[in-house]
Motif scaffolding. Structure first.
Motif, PDB file in Angstrom:
ATOM      1  N   GLY A  63      34.751   8.589  -0.272  1.00 17.38           N
ATOM      2  CA  GLY A  63      35.702   8.012   0.663  1.00 17.38           C
ATOM      3  C   GLY A  63      35.238   7.996   2.093  1.00 17.38           C
ATOM      4  N   GLN A  64      36.053   7.300   2.903  1.00 15.20           N
ATOM      5  CA  GLN A  64      35.785   7.213   4.336  1.00 15.20           C
ATOM      6  C   GLN A  64      37.093   7.022   5.069  1.00 15.20           C
ATOM      7  N   GLY A  65      37.069   7.341   6.351  1.00 16.82           N
ATOM      8  CA  GLY A  65      38.290   7.172   7.126  1.00 16.82           C
ATOM      9  C   GLY A  65      38.080   7.481   8.583  1.00 16.82           C
ATOM     10  N   TRP A  77      34.840   9.721   9.332  1.00 16.15           N
ATOM     11  CA  TRP A  77      34.345  10.669   8.341  1.00 16.15           C
ATOM     12  C   TRP A  77      33.943   9.945   7.062  1.00 16.15           C
ATOM     13  N   HIS A  78      33.064  10.587   6.319  1.00 12.48           N
ATOM     14  CA  HIS A  78      32.645  10.129   4.994  1.00 12.48           C
ATOM     15  C   HIS A  78      32.612  11.367   4.105  1.00 12.48           C
ATOM     16  N   TRP A  99      30.983  13.947   9.631  1.00 14.57           N
ATOM     17  CA  TRP A  99      31.723  13.292  10.708  1.00 14.57           C
ATOM     18  C   TRP A  99      30.795  12.620  11.693  1.00 14.57           C
ATOM     19  N   GLU A 100      31.394  11.691  12.461  1.00 10.48           N
ATOM     20  CA  GLU A 100      30.703  11.078  13.594  1.00 10.48           C
ATOM     21  C   GLU A 100      31.738  10.777  14.666  1.00 10.48           C
ATOM     22  N   SER A 101      31.433  11.154  15.917  1.00  9.09           N
ATOM     23  CA  SER A 101      32.383  10.917  17.004  1.00  9.09           C
ATOM     24  C   SER A 101      31.663  10.823  18.338  1.00  9.09           C
ATOM     25  N   ALA A 113      28.158  19.442   8.551  1.00 14.11           N
ATOM     26  CA  ALA A 113      28.721  19.211   7.223  1.00 14.11           C
ATOM     27  C   ALA A 113      29.916  20.131   7.024  1.00 14.11           C
ATOM     28  N   GLY A 114      30.880  19.654   6.274  1.00 15.23           N
ATOM     29  CA  GLY A 114      32.027  20.465   5.913  1.00 15.23           C
ATOM     30  C   GLY A 114      32.229  20.448   4.415  1.00 15.23           C
TER      31      GLY A 114
END
Length: 134
Positions: A63-65, A77-78, A99-101, A113-114
């Motif tokens: 998923g992504q969002g 996020w992915h 994540w990317e921000s 990473a989480g």
């Protein structure tokens, strides 16, 4: 090494559609919205994941969002995980998330990473927890 709990949210499935049934493995697309906290900041999250039922009954999800604060700080996020039926009509997923921000609020998650737990009941209510993976 598993680090600190950095996020929690509660939400609801908002969409569900069958993408294909080729090869006898149902492939569905699921969308959700949630609210919670990430790094101690109140957030709203929206995401979509593809779930493919495997021959052994497990579900592979990808998923992504995006996640936003009231002030407009955002990150994307992915995530990827494996789900199992929970015995009451819902599913329980475990997986990893990245994540990317460009936001200073969430910038420290870049390159991090989480690991997550995502639970969804038969009515589409869901909860998630995410820990930093050090």
């Amino acid at each position: 090494m598993l680090g600190d709990l950095i996020g929690e949210e509660q939400g609801k499935r908002t969409g569900f559609r069958v993408v294909s049934v080729d090869g006898g493995h149902p492939h569905v697309e699921v969308s959700f919205e949630a609210t919670g906290t990430l790094l101690g900041v109140a957030v709203q999250d929206v995401g979509t994941y593809d779930a493919v039922m495997q021959a052994d009954g497990t579900v592979f999800g990808d998923g992504q969002g995006c996640t936003m604060t009231q002030d407009g700080d955002m990150l994307t996020w992915h995530g990827t995980g494996i789900g199992h039926p929970d015995g009451s009509g819902g599913f329980s997923y475990r997986g990893s998330i990245f994540w990317e921000s460009g936001s200073a609020v969430f910038g420290r998650l870049n390159g991090t990473a989480g690991v997550f737990e995502f639970e969804e009941d038969k009515d589409g209510n869901n909860t998630a927890k995410v820990w930093e993976w050090k």
